[in-house]
Design an enzyme around this catalytic site. Structure first.
Site, PDB file in Angstrom:
ATOM      1  N   HIS A  10       0.637  -1.185   0.001  1.00  0.00           N
ATOM      2  CA  HIS A  10      -0.004  -0.016  -0.113  1.00  0.00           C
ATOM      3  C   HIS A  10       0.889   1.309   0.012  1.00  0.00           C
ATOM      4  O   HIS A  10       0.462   2.403  -0.529  1.00  0.00           O
ATOM      5  CB  HIS A  10      -1.080   0.064   0.980  1.00  0.00           C
ATOM      6  CG  HIS A  10      -2.110  -0.901   0.726  1.00  0.00           C
ATOM      7  ND1 HIS A  10      -2.138  -2.199   0.751  1.00  0.00           N
ATOM      8  CD2 HIS A  10      -3.323  -0.765   0.112  1.00  0.00           C
ATOM      9  CE1 HIS A  10      -3.158  -2.709   0.336  1.00  0.00           C
ATOM     10  NE2 HIS A  10      -3.967  -1.643  -0.297  1.00  0.00           N
ATOM     11  N   CYS A  48      -9.907  -1.285 -11.173  1.00  0.00           N
ATOM     12  CA  CYS A  48      -9.048  -0.127 -10.414  1.00  0.00           C
ATOM     13  C   CYS A  48      -7.915  -0.712  -9.671  1.00  0.00           C
ATOM     14  O   CYS A  48      -7.345  -0.151  -8.999  1.00  0.00           O
ATOM     15  CB  CYS A  48     -10.000   0.374  -9.313  1.00  0.00           C
ATOM     16  SG  CYS A  48     -10.647  -0.856  -8.225  1.00  0.00           S
ATOM     17  N   GLU A  90     -12.065  -9.894  -7.088  1.00  0.00           N
ATOM     18  CA  GLU A  90     -10.260  -9.833  -6.576  1.00  0.00           C
ATOM     19  C   GLU A  90      -9.792 -11.225  -6.429  1.00  0.00           C
ATOM     20  O   GLU A  90      -8.733 -11.435  -5.860  1.00  0.00           O
ATOM     21  CB  GLU A  90     -10.288  -8.764  -5.586  1.00  0.00           C
ATOM     22  CG  GLU A  90     -10.701  -7.447  -5.439  1.00  0.00           C
ATOM     23  CD  GLU A  90     -10.178  -6.703  -4.301  1.00  0.00           C
ATOM     24  OE1 GLU A  90      -9.256  -5.927  -4.078  1.00  0.00           O
ATOM     25  OE2 GLU A  90     -11.242  -6.682  -3.273  1.00  0.00           O
ATOM     26  N   ASP A  92      -4.943  -7.443  -6.192  1.00  0.00           N
ATOM     27  CA  ASP A  92      -5.260  -8.498  -5.289  1.00  0.00           C
ATOM     28  C   ASP A  92      -5.776  -9.834  -6.183  1.00  0.00           C
ATOM     29  O   ASP A  92      -5.377 -10.809  -5.911  1.00  0.00           O
ATOM     30  CB  ASP A  92      -6.525  -8.308  -4.237  1.00  0.00           C
ATOM     31  CG  ASP A  92      -5.939  -7.779  -3.025  1.00  0.00           C
ATOM     32  OD1 ASP A  92      -5.064  -8.327  -2.649  1.00  0.00           O
ATOM     33  OD2 ASP A  92      -6.772  -6.850  -2.653  1.00  0.00           O
TER      34      ASP A  92
HETATM   35  C1  PEP Z   1      -6.848  -4.111  -5.977  1.00  0.00           C
HETATM   36  O1  PEP Z   1      -6.726  -4.964  -5.281  1.00  0.00           O
HETATM   37  O2  PEP Z   1      -6.595  -4.057  -6.956  1.00  0.00           O
HETATM   38  C2  PEP Z   1      -7.523  -2.912  -5.392  1.00  0.00           C
HETATM   39  C3  PEP Z   1      -7.816  -1.967  -6.133  1.00  0.00           C
HETATM   40  O3  PEP Z   1      -7.587  -2.761  -4.177  1.00  0.00           O
HETATM   41  P1  PEP Z   1      -6.339  -2.575  -2.943  1.00  0.00           P
HETATM   42  O4  PEP Z   1      -4.974  -2.271  -3.842  1.00  0.00           O
HETATM   43  O5  PEP Z   1      -6.651  -1.441  -2.236  1.00  0.00           O
HETATM   44  O6  PEP Z   1      -6.386  -3.903  -2.356  1.00  0.00           O
HETATM   45 MG    MG Z   2      -7.816  -5.340  -3.300  1.00  0.00          MG
END
Ligand code: PEP
Ligand code: MG
Length: 760
Positions: free
Chosen positions: A367, A680, A609, A633
């Site tokens: 993150h 996303c 995901e 994910d």
């Molecule tokens: C993902 O998993 O692609 C996502 C957009 O969520 P995060 O990166 O916050 O887990």
């Molecule tokens: Mg995610």
């Protein structure tokens, strides 16, 4: 055997220098196996020669002098084959090469084992004996196990310059060399030049690593200051309680103070520092030993005192880390460096001074990397060999495109990277002109270019770059910056601020997605397998009170606005979860209406995901208003590769054909059900990925604001028919490398090479 193995590894790890660790190794192995000779040879790749770096049992004068060529002798054969060679009489082997000066002709039995790290041979560990006999299986297995465990340490020594020091004589530690390069993976694109600022996490004895220092006097001063500070704290507390506590309880504080005396803990710690350990590991060793002693005591009262020792240790550690890390002044070009840089650490540096990030652990999908991308700060993740202990205040170049860090850069290197950075800046300026034009291909296909947000400042940055909506609001960020769950009103206010900023554009709010690598300090989740554990929707369905507060806050935040509120559910792996979550949202909606607030029904969507959700995407599509792929994910779960683990970072491939075909299948399912679908994950913000996703028919690509202008430029300069032709080829390919290479070439041929940098 296991005990022997452990104790050798521990002895080697605690050595004062790399040469000493090699000497300890040959000594311990010789003793453990009862052999007459033990040696280590290391490969010098620059000279293509093996150097005899440690020995017991032969002529040790040759240590550091004797070299062997790449084809010379049995050592070379072990390295060439990358497997052990076990001979009862080495002297008659055709590859035996006699080196008269070390006197090994008398030794017949020979067992050589390669030292291999990440598929590369770094050297050879050898035992020899006079007697003609084959080493038995258990001896061979022992050496293989030992070598495999030690190899990472050898690789580290190589990366930090300790090996070069042995091979070339004392040329100084790696960091004093110009342009010492450390490799990780690109966490956020861009180039920065600046000054390293090393940060450490909150005090934890377990997290302290064994490190050596050169300046013992300075380290002793640091230790003294820390001990004195703790002493002061205890005296203060003792005075505070002087009236209210009975004398026998007060006496405990004296016991604490005595423990800090030079003839107790502090003295032991000082002794270790004098041996060259930095104060933190000296403290850790001493505390560990004392706690163990107390815990073995019969008397329950004394046993309990182990906890006091640990507590004292932590207090001292807190000061030690503070003294090293408390920064009142940050350079204007700070590059934040840490073992594990966390989102919280970013907040400690004034935003205008933070120019780059380097994390020893973590990967491109941690993150903190995602935040770095959002903030447009170049980042390198997983630079596992970076010697962060020595790096504070050093000049660094961070290349976030290629995941490289250069320490102490030469003027030539600085010049080169400055000009690359300049090119990037000019291109970015050019891209500003695209702010208000739509994402539309040369042949007229329209694609929504939305943003992922969550950090303060994201909204204005996104609007500046022409975002057409919010595809992902990471609601966990406001949760992470508090010391308890934020209240409904606190949440509403933050959400509202963003929705108003984007009005009338659509805003997609994701329900709380904690667990995995996103943890809340006030709601710790300890699991062996966090990525497969209590994460995302699983947590919030188990805590409907958290879910309901959040859903109500989202609905209220949207009151009176024209923009659509879209509520998105993370980590869905079954239809039941969607049913339950929808029911809760409906309940929240009814409650808010009952309060007399005229809110609109939100749209509801599911994040894809987890592989299970890919296979059920058609059924999921029937239940909701939109689908959004979380490709970060999804890649992790499709490929069974932890998105945070640098050791497997090269296996984390968003362009893996299996991931791409899952993305295509989701697109088909959504198209069949005629619902809106987007993505996303990080892939959406890459030029290559965006082209493929556009070809698959994704309506929305949601990405960090930083990547948006480049992606828009690519979309506007390509035809969808051409992109579809590329996709058809890609879907027949077998590996990620093939896909990337092909797409790279295609974009270059289409005159879009500027977005795929290749400055090597
Ligand atoms: C993902 O998993 O692609 C996502 C957009 O969520 P995060 O990166 O916050 O887990
Ligand atoms: Mg995610």
């Amino acid at each position: 055997m296991l005990d022997t193995l452990r104790s050798i590894i521990q002895d080697v790890a605690e050595a004062g220098s790399f040469q000493e660790s090699l000497d300890i190794l040959v000594h311990d192995v010789r003793a453990a196996l009862g052999t007459e000779v033990c040696s280590v040879y290391l490969l010098n790749r620059e000279k293509d020669r093996f150097l005899f770096v440690a020995n017991e049992g032969l002529n040790t004068d040759a240590v550091g002098k004797l070299e062997l060529g790449l084809n010379q002798g049995l050592i070379a054969l072990v390295a060439e084959r990358a497997e052990p060679i076990n001979l009862d009489n080495a002297t008659v082997h055709p590859r035996f090469y006699l080196v008269p000066e070390i006197g090994e002709e008398a030794f017949h039995a020979f067992l050589g084992v390669p030292l291999i790290h990440q598929r590369e041979v770094l050297g050879v560990l050898v035992v020899q004996q006079r007697e003609r006999r084959k080493f038995d299986e258990s001896e061979e297995a022992f050496l293989i196990t030992l070598s495999a465990q030690l190899a990472a340490g050898f690789a580290h020594a190589e990366a930090t310059g300790d090996v070069q020091k042995l091979l070339h004589g004392d040329v100084g530690p790696a960091l004093e060399r110009q342009d010492a390069m450390f490799r990780g993976v690109g966490g956020a694109p861009g180039i920065s030049l600046g000054t390293a600022v090393v940060v450490h996490p909150a005090a934890s004895l377990e997290a302290v690593s064994e490190r050596m220092i050169d300046d013992v006097t300075l380290e002793l001063q640091i230790l003294d200051r820390a001990v004195e500070s703790v002493r002061g704290d205890i005296e203060r507390i003792s005075e505070q309680f002087a009236q209210s506590l009975p004398p026998e309880e007060l006496a405990l504080f004296d016991v604490y103070l005595h423990m800090l005396d030079d003839n107790a803990l502090a003295g032991d710690i000082r002794q270790r520092v004098r041996k060259g350990f930095w104060a933190q590991s000296a403290l850790k060793q001493v505390i560990r030993e004392h706690v163990r002693l107390f815990e073995e005591m019969e008397d329950p009262y004394l046993r309990e005192r182990g906890a006091d020792v640990k507590d004292l240790g932590l207090r001292v550690l807190g000061y030690l880390q503070d003294i090293r890390t408390k920064k009142t002044h940050f350079p204007d070009d700070a590059i934040l460096v840490g073992d594990d840089v966390t989102p919280g650490m970013l907040a400690n540096i004034p935003a205008d001074k933070l120019k780059g990030i380097v994390s020893v652990n973590g990967s491109a999908n941690s993150h903190v990397a995602i935040l770095a991308q959002a903030l447009d700060i170049p980042a390198v993740m997983g630079a596992v060999d970076l010697p962060i202990f020595n790096i504070d205040n050093q000049r660094l170049i961070v290349d976030g495109f290629f995941g490289e860090v250069f320490c102490n850069p030469s003027p030539g290197k600085v010049e080169h990277y400055r000009s690359l950075r300049e090119e990037e800046r000019e291109f970015a300026e050019e891209l500003e002109a695209l702010r208000d034009v739509p994402g539309i291909t040369l042949d007229g296909a329209r694609i929504g270019l939305w943003v992922n947000i969550g950090l303060p400042g994201d909204a204005s940055r996104s609007l500046d770059r022409g975002a057409e909506g919010v595809g992902l609001f990471r609601t966990e960020v406001p949760f992470m910056t508090k010391d308890r769950f934020p209240s409904e009103e606190e949440q509403r206010a933050i959400y509202r601020e963003h929705m108003v900023a984007f009005e009338p554009k659509p805003v997609t709010m994701r329900t709380l997605d904690i667990g995995g690598d996103k943890s809340l300090s006030y709601f710790p989740i300890n699991e062996d397998n966090p990525s497969l554990g209590w994460r995302g929707i699983r947590v919030t369905l188990d805590h409907p009170e958290i879910f309901m507060v959040q859903a109500r806050a989202m609905l209220k935040a949207n009151e009176g606005l024209k923009g659509d509120l879209r509520i998105m559910l993370p980590m869905i792996s079954s239809l039941v979860e969607v049913e339950e979550a929808k029911r809760l949202v409906q309940r929240a909606y009814n409650e808010v209406r009952e309060e007399g607030i005229a809110v609109k029904q939100p749209l509801i969507g599911v994040m894809i995901e987890v592989p299970a959700a890919v296979y059920q995407s058609r059924q999921l599509a029937k239940m909701v208003d939109f689908l959004a792929v979380g490709s970060n994910d999804l890649t992790q779960y499709m490929l069974a590769v932890d998105r945070n683990n640098p050791r497997v970072a090269s296996l984390y491939q968003e362009y893996h054909p299996a991931v791409l075909s899952a993305l295509r299948d989701v697109a088909k399912a959504a198209q069949a059900e005629k619902i809106y679908f987007g993505i996303c994950g990080t892939l959406a913000g890459t030029p290559l990925g965006a082209v493929l996703l556009m070809a698959m028919g994704y309506h929305v690509l949601s990405m960090n604001a930083t990547n948006l202008p480049k992606v828009k430029w690519v979309i506007r300069n390509i035809r969808r028919t051409d992109a579809r032709r590329m996709l058809a080829r890609v879907l027949r390919m077998g590996t990620a490398a093939e896909v990337q290479h092909f797409m790279h070439q295609q974009l270059v041929e289409a005159g879009l090479g500027r977005v795929v940098p290749s400055h090597h």
